[in-house]
Design an enzyme around this catalytic site. Structure first.
Site, short mmCIF file in Angstrom:
data_model
loop_
_atom_site.label_atom_id
_atom_site.label_comp_id
_atom_site.label_asym_id
_atom_site.label_seq_id
_atom_site.Cartn_x
_atom_site.Cartn_y
_atom_site.Cartn_z
CG LEU A 22 -1.95 -1.07 1.36
CD1 LEU A 22 -2.73 -0.92 2.66
CD2 LEU A 22 -2.91 -1.03 0.17
CD GLU A 29 -9.04 2.45 3.92
OE1 GLU A 29 -10.15 2.17 3.41
OE2 GLU A 29 -8.10 1.65 3.88
N1 NAP Z 1 -5.32 -0.13 -2.01
C1 NAP Z 1 -5.96 -1.29 -1.96
O1 NAP Z 1 -7.13 -1.34 -1.56
C2 NAP Z 1 -5.28 -2.55 -2.40
C3 NAP Z 1 -5.95 -3.77 -2.31
C4 NAP Z 1 -5.32 -4.91 -2.78
C5 NAP Z 1 -4.04 -4.83 -3.29
N2 NAP Z 1 -3.42 -3.64 -3.33
C6 NAP Z 1 -2.07 -3.50 -3.90
O2 NAP Z 1 -2.06 -4.09 -5.20
C7 NAP Z 1 -0.77 -4.66 -5.43
C8 NAP Z 1 -0.93 -6.14 -5.75
O3 NAP Z 1 -1.62 -6.27 -6.97
P1 NAP Z 1 -0.94 -7.11 -8.16
O4 NAP Z 1 -1.75 -6.87 -9.40
O5 NAP Z 1 0.52 -6.81 -8.21
O6 NAP Z 1 -1.08 -8.59 -7.67
P2 NAP Z 1 -2.25 -9.59 -7.17
O7 NAP Z 1 -3.44 -9.51 -8.05
O8 NAP Z 1 -2.42 -9.45 -5.71
O9 NAP Z 1 -1.48 -10.95 -7.44
C9 NAP Z 1 -1.15 -11.31 -8.76
C10 NAP Z 1 -0.95 -12.80 -8.80
O10 NAP Z 1 -2.09 -13.45 -8.27
C11 NAP Z 1 -2.42 -14.57 -9.05
N3 NAP Z 1 -3.69 -14.32 -9.73
C12 NAP Z 1 -4.33 -13.12 -9.90
N4 NAP Z 1 -5.49 -13.30 -10.55
C13 NAP Z 1 -5.60 -14.62 -10.77
C14 NAP Z 1 -6.58 -15.44 -11.39
N5 NAP Z 1 -7.73 -14.92 -11.91
N6 NAP Z 1 -6.37 -16.77 -11.46
C15 NAP Z 1 -5.23 -17.32 -10.92
N7 NAP Z 1 -4.28 -16.60 -10.33
C16 NAP Z 1 -4.45 -15.28 -10.25
C17 NAP Z 1 -1.29 -14.73 -10.04
O11 NAP Z 1 -0.33 -15.53 -9.39
P3 NAP Z 1 0.62 -16.57 -10.17
O12 NAP Z 1 1.60 -15.70 -10.90
O13 NAP Z 1 1.23 -17.39 -9.10
O14 NAP Z 1 -0.27 -17.34 -11.09
C18 NAP Z 1 -0.80 -13.32 -10.23
O15 NAP Z 1 0.53 -13.23 -10.67
C19 NAP Z 1 0.04 -4.42 -4.17
O16 NAP Z 1 0.76 -3.21 -4.30
C20 NAP Z 1 -1.03 -4.25 -3.10
O17 NAP Z 1 -0.58 -3.49 -1.99
C21 NAP Z 1 -4.00 -2.50 -2.90
#
Ligand code: NAP
Length: 184
Positions: A22, A29
């Site tokens: 984050l 929050e």
């Molecule tokens: N501000 C907020 O409310 C909030 C909320 C959530 C997250 N975040 C931020 O968002 C970032 C993370 O997001 P991100 O896009 O980098 O990663 P993510 O969606 O958390 O993780 C991505 C990984 O999850 C797996 N994945 C995602 N969708 C999938 C699906 N439909 N089926 C199978 N596997 C799936 C895959 O893993 P594999 O590569 O192992 O297949 C993919 O590489 C961080 O910075 C976090 O702090 C912020």
């Protein structure tokens, strides 16, 4: 059928994360987030939380256990369920199926979607998705992941929503407002 609900916090440019974390430090929050995803109507009921792998591993260990929750982590690459999680699913439909059919079905009230962006997108497109909790962080932060675009004619911003403070909050010099969008 179970309600699918999205919860996120996004800053002025709709950014939600930076370098796997984050971009802000807003404990109030974060407490609202934990309280919301763990709320159930009766003892013994559970909410299923669906996490992308990066979001799961970026969550501080100290948060666990979260009461009344069953954690489902999405990943094609992991071969075993991560510590503290309960289930590993290879795709979004399998996670929804797990939460809504079979052994868990009677226990589960709500399926909460905890990100990241690709998981939010799948949820927003799902017919069972009825609410989007999206905190408006009223400031600019450097971000590398963003909340997906969604149709504000389909999900309408609610002026007030039960259990959600409507007044602007402030913490660590950052203003923010809890918002709920409801599918029309
Ligand atoms: N501000 C907020 O409310 C909030 C909320 C959530 C997250 N975040 C931020 O968002 C970032 C993370 O997001 P991100 O896009 O980098 O990663 P993510 O969606 O958390 O993780 C991505 C990984 O999850 C797996 N994945 C995602 N969708 C999938 C699906 N439909 N089926 C199978 N596997 C799936 C895959 O893993 P594999 O590569 O192992 O297949 C993919 O590489 C961080 O910075 C976090 O702090 C912020």
């Amino acid at each position: 059928m179970k309600p699918i609900r999205v919860i996120a916090a996004a800053c002025s440019n709709m950014g939600i994360g930076k370098d796997g974390h984050l971009p802000w430090d807003l404990p109030k929050e974060f407490k609202f987030f934990i309280d919301t995803i763990s709320a159930v109507s009766a003892p013994g009921k559970k909410n299923v939380l669906i996490w992308g792998k990066v979001s799961w591993f970026s969550c501080p260990e100290s948060v666990f256990p979260i009461p009344n929750t069953v954690h489902v982590v999405l990943s094609r690459a992991l071969s075993s369920v991560p510590e503290q999680a309960h289930h590993l699913c290879r795709d979004f439909p399998s996670a929804v199926q797990l939460a809504s059919q079979g052994g868990l079905a009677d226990l589960v009230e709500t399926i909460w979607i905890l990100g990241g962006p690709s998981v939010y997108k799948k949820a927003l497109e799902h017919p069972w998705c009825d609410l989007v909790y999206l905190t408006d962080i009223m400031a600019d932060f450097d971000c590398d992941v963003f909340f997906p675009h969604f149709d504000h004619n389909v999900f309408r911003k609610q002026d007030r929503f039960v259990g959600v403070p409507s007044e602007i909050q402030e913490e660590n010099g950052v203003k923010f407002q809890f918002q709920v969008f409801k599918k029309t």
